[in-house]
Design a protein around this motif. Structure first.
Motif, short mmCIF file in Angstrom:
data_model
loop_
_atom_site.label_atom_id
_atom_site.label_comp_id
_atom_site.label_asym_id
_atom_site.label_seq_id
_atom_site.Cartn_x
_atom_site.Cartn_y
_atom_site.Cartn_z
N SER A 174 -7.61 13.61 7.47
CA SER A 174 -6.74 14.70 7.89
C SER A 174 -6.47 15.58 6.67
N PHE A 214 -4.77 2.39 5.05
CA PHE A 214 -4.39 3.59 4.32
C PHE A 214 -4.06 3.20 2.88
N GLN A 227 0.40 3.96 6.78
CA GLN A 227 -0.19 3.03 7.74
C GLN A 227 0.83 2.63 8.81
N PHE A 271 1.39 5.69 11.08
CA PHE A 271 0.21 5.86 11.93
C PHE A 271 0.29 4.93 13.14
N ASN A 272 0.57 3.66 12.92
CA ASN A 272 0.60 2.66 13.99
C ASN A 272 1.83 2.77 14.88
N TYR A 281 2.54 7.41 15.77
CA TYR A 281 1.52 8.32 16.25
C TYR A 281 0.59 7.69 17.29
N ILE A 287 0.17 16.71 8.47
CA ILE A 287 -0.87 16.11 9.30
C ILE A 287 -1.63 17.21 10.03
#
Length: 170
Positions: A23, A59, A65, A68-69, A72, A154
């Motif tokens: 990204s 990450f 990380q 992200f989990n 998102y 992002i």
């Protein structure tokens, strides 16, 4: 009497595929790697399938990380991403070389299915099959929302690179 000989199609498999997520955004670049990618391909028909655990992305920053989990991709609710499709042709496993393919199929991510097309390359070297492809995914297409507070951190569209090396299934 007519005799028809049927030959089984060879399948190639890996549990060690690699997916790289990138990204590029105004304030920072974010990248992660997932080496827990399972894939099966049938070179004679062009059929293929991929599956990976979303929690397999690693990450550099543990907080990235976690976000992200949890914020998102919601890995607990949507633990896997999958792709099933084909490239509509054949790769000749008896001839070394590179084969450019145009892959079409369905990507399932974050509980959403989308049709995807991508260009890739399969290489055959001494009967060993490997593949690579780079394509873009738009997060909104998969109902992945980016809060306005972090919109400069992002990218709305991320680059995905897939690399695989297959073994023939017995």
């Amino acid at each position: 009497m007519l005799s028809v000989q049927v030959q089984a199609q060879d399948k190639y498999f890996t549990r060690e595929g690699h997916v790289h997520f990138y990204s590029k955004a105004v304030l920072e670049d974010i990248e992660a790697n997932n080496y827990q990618v399972t894939s099966v391909v049938v070179p004679e028909t062009g059929d293929m399938a991929f599956s990976m655990l979303m929690k397999g992305f690693e990450f550099k920053n543990a907080l990235m990380q976690e976000h992200f989990n949890e914020k998102y991709v919601h890995s607990d609710k949507h633990p896997k991403a999958k792709f099933e499709g084909s490239w509509g042709g054949a790769v000749d496993m008896s001839t070394d070389g590179e084969y450019r393919v145009d892959v079409k199929g369905t990507m399932s991510l974050h509980g959403v299915e989308q049709e995807v097309t991508a260009t890739g390359t399969f290489s055959v070297t001494d009967g060993v099959l490997s593949g690579t492809s780079t394509f873009n995914l738009t997060l909104a297409d998969y109902d992945i929302k980016i809060p306005s507070a972090v919109k400069d951190n992002i990218a709305e569209t991320v680059e995905i690179t897939v690399k695989t090396s297959y073994n023939k299934m017995n």
